[in-house]
Scaffold this motif. Structure first.
Motif, PDB file in Angstrom:
ATOM      1  N   GLY A  16     -75.751  39.112  28.008  1.00 30.17           N
ATOM      2  CA  GLY A  16     -75.805  37.937  28.867  1.00 30.17           C
ATOM      3  C   GLY A  16     -75.120  36.728  28.250  1.00 30.17           C
ATOM      4  N   LEU A  17     -74.632  35.856  29.121  1.00 30.14           N
ATOM      5  CA  LEU A  17     -74.033  34.603  28.676  1.00 30.14           C
ATOM      6  C   LEU A  17     -75.095  33.706  28.040  1.00 30.14           C
ATOM      7  CD1 LEU A  17     -71.888  33.888  31.850  1.00 30.14           C
ATOM      8  CD2 LEU A  17     -71.024  34.624  29.623  1.00 30.14           C
ATOM      9  N   ALA A  18     -74.701  32.978  27.015  1.00 29.76           N
ATOM     10  CA  ALA A  18     -75.611  32.043  26.354  1.00 29.76           C
ATOM     11  C   ALA A  18     -75.908  30.862  27.275  1.00 29.76           C
ATOM     12  CB  ALA A  18     -74.988  31.547  25.051  1.00 29.76           C
ATOM     13  N   ASP A  19     -77.044  30.217  27.050  1.00 29.93           N
ATOM     14  CA  ASP A  19     -77.415  29.067  27.869  1.00 29.93           C
ATOM     15  C   ASP A  19     -76.346  27.980  27.820  1.00 29.93           C
ATOM     16  OD1 ASP A  19     -79.785  30.303  28.573  1.00 29.93           O
ATOM     17  OD2 ASP A  19     -80.974  29.291  27.038  1.00 29.93           O
ATOM     18  N   LEU A  33     -67.866  30.855  36.816  1.00 29.17           N
ATOM     19  CA  LEU A  33     -68.809  31.923  37.170  1.00 29.17           C
ATOM     20  C   LEU A  33     -68.161  32.999  38.041  1.00 29.17           C
ATOM     21  CD1 LEU A  33     -72.110  29.931  37.819  1.00 29.17           C
ATOM     22  CD2 LEU A  33     -71.806  31.793  36.171  1.00 29.17           C
ATOM     23  N   LEU A  34     -67.043  32.673  38.690  1.00 32.55           N
ATOM     24  CA  LEU A  34     -66.358  33.679  39.491  1.00 32.55           C
ATOM     25  C   LEU A  34     -65.882  34.821  38.594  1.00 32.55           C
ATOM     26  CD1 LEU A  34     -64.187  31.399  41.821  1.00 32.55           C
ATOM     27  CD2 LEU A  34     -66.360  32.514  42.366  1.00 32.55           C
ATOM     28  N   ARG A  39     -76.844  40.634  36.680  1.00 33.69           N
ATOM     29  CA  ARG A  39     -77.574  41.903  36.535  1.00 33.69           C
ATOM     30  C   ARG A  39     -79.071  41.630  36.571  1.00 33.69           C
ATOM     31  NH1 ARG A  39     -73.902  46.052  34.932  1.00 33.69           N
ATOM     32  NH2 ARG A  39     -72.192  45.386  33.560  1.00 33.69           N
ATOM     33  N   HIS A  40     -79.784  42.409  37.379  1.00 31.72           N
ATOM     34  CA  HIS A  40     -81.241  42.292  37.489  1.00 31.72           C
ATOM     35  C   HIS A  40     -81.827  43.688  37.322  1.00 31.72           C
ATOM     36  CE1 HIS A  40     -85.025  41.395  40.090  1.00 31.72           C
ATOM     37  NE2 HIS A  40     -85.256  41.108  38.821  1.00 31.72           N
ATOM     38  N   VAL A 171     -84.149  41.422  31.514  1.00 27.29           N
ATOM     39  CA  VAL A 171     -84.440  41.633  32.939  1.00 27.29           C
ATOM     40  C   VAL A 171     -83.390  40.999  33.859  1.00 27.29           C
ATOM     41  CG1 VAL A 171     -86.172  41.344  34.769  1.00 27.29           C
ATOM     42  CG2 VAL A 171     -86.904  41.666  32.396  1.00 27.29           C
ATOM     43  N   LEU A 172     -82.980  39.769  33.566  1.00 27.40           N
ATOM     44  CA  LEU A 172     -82.027  39.053  34.427  1.00 27.40           C
ATOM     45  C   LEU A 172     -81.044  38.284  33.563  1.00 27.40           C
ATOM     46  CD1 LEU A 172     -81.097  38.047  37.249  1.00 27.40           C
ATOM     47  CD2 LEU A 172     -82.749  36.181  37.006  1.00 27.40           C
ATOM     48  N   LEU A 173     -79.753  38.461  33.859  1.00 28.36           N
ATOM     49  CA  LEU A 173     -78.722  37.791  33.077  1.00 28.36           C
ATOM     50  C   LEU A 173     -77.435  37.715  33.880  1.00 28.36           C
ATOM     51  CD1 LEU A 173     -76.690  40.299  32.058  1.00 28.36           C
ATOM     52  CD2 LEU A 173     -78.628  40.750  30.570  1.00 28.36           C
ATOM     53  N   VAL A 174     -76.498  36.941  33.351  1.00 34.35           N
ATOM     54  CA  VAL A 174     -75.132  36.899  33.873  1.00 34.35           C
ATOM     55  C   VAL A 174     -74.217  37.340  32.737  1.00 34.35           C
ATOM     56  CG1 VAL A 174     -73.312  35.493  34.883  1.00 34.35           C
ATOM     57  CG2 VAL A 174     -75.714  35.012  35.430  1.00 34.35           C
ATOM     58  N   GLU A 175     -73.332  38.285  33.024  1.00 36.78           N
ATOM     59  CA  GLU A 175     -72.501  38.884  31.977  1.00 36.78           C
ATOM     60  C   GLU A 175     -71.021  38.674  32.269  1.00 36.78           C
ATOM     61  OE1 GLU A 175     -72.130  43.088  29.487  1.00 36.78           O
ATOM     62  OE2 GLU A 175     -73.041  43.108  31.477  1.00 36.78           O
TER      63      GLU A 175
END
Length: 232
Positions: A16-19, A33-34, A39-40, A171-175
């Motif tokens: 996942g991307l860092a905060d 973000l495009l 992912r969930h 559980v939930l992230l953006v990659e």
């Protein structure tokens, strides 16, 4: 013959991307973000979708929820970048990420199902079950996440579970899967009432996926330079 060197699905893990990625200007974040993949993890399956359409919102402009003022329900908008803000839109769940500065955020407007080693056919099949059409039939996969509430339904994302939370990379992230768009369309946001800064071009669309977003910015009658801008 089984490839003994191939990783098993169980051994694969998304990154996942860092905060800090989210703690940036809302328009910059909306563009970047495009091509990223949400992912969930649900029941052992990673349900995944590539982001193809976003909208940026700022505290000081009238189209944003934050412009209505701080409330407990809207507190995620006023937290550091990388907090999740979810709300109900037309009876469905909507997904947003806070950006740099109090009251600034990005709405994930639509996405496209993503299939890879981690999120295989079984994950896509579950997403199709999650989000049937009005007659209970499977939607075409290219339209499965073509709208903010359709996206959340397909991925199984719910307001009570995630609003005002940080990402949980188990559980939930953006990659970042290395799928950055070649061209981005910048245009006006959708559903902004007249007189609430509806003219601002804060909507961003992956040009290659324009036919599959909420409303195609390249549809007949739209003129480049007037209705939209094409960014490289």
């Amino acid at each position: 013959m089984t490839n003994l060197n191939a990783p098993s699905v169980a051994a694969l893990k998304p990154h996942g991307l860092a905060d800090a990625f989210f703690d940036r200007d809302a328009q910059t974040l909306a563009r970047d973000l495009l091509g990223k993949v949400i992912r969930h993890r649900v029941g052992g399956l990673w349900l995944s979708a590539r982001i193809i359409e976003t909208e940026a919102y700022y505290f000081e402009e009238k189209g944003s929820h934050a412009s209505l003022g701080y409330t407990e329900k809207r507190k995620a908008l006023f937290l550091d970048g990388g907090h999740i803000y979810m709300y109900y839109a037309r009876g469905g769940d909507s997904l947003n990420f806070s950006a740099l500065g109090p009251g600034n955020a990005v709405l994930i407007k639509s996405a496209y199902p993503w299939v890879d080693e981690l999120s295989g056919p079984a994950s896509l099949a579950q997403m199709l079950l999650n989000n049937p059409d009005g007659q209970g039939r499977p939607r075409p996969s290219q339209k499965l996440c073509a709208g903010q509430t359709l996206l959340c339904k397909a991925l199984g994302l719910k307001v009570p579970m995630w609003d005002a939370k940080r990402f949980d990379h188990e559980v939930l992230l953006v990659e970042d899967v290395g799928a950055a768009p070649a061209h981005v369309i910048q245009t006006t946001r959708l559903g902004i009432p007249q007189g609430r800064d509806e003219h601002l071009m804060y909507r961003f669309v992956d040009a290659a996926y324009a036919p599959y977003c909420t409303r195609n910015p390249l549809r007949r009658g739209q003129v480049e330079g007037r209705d939209y801008i094409l960014l490289n």
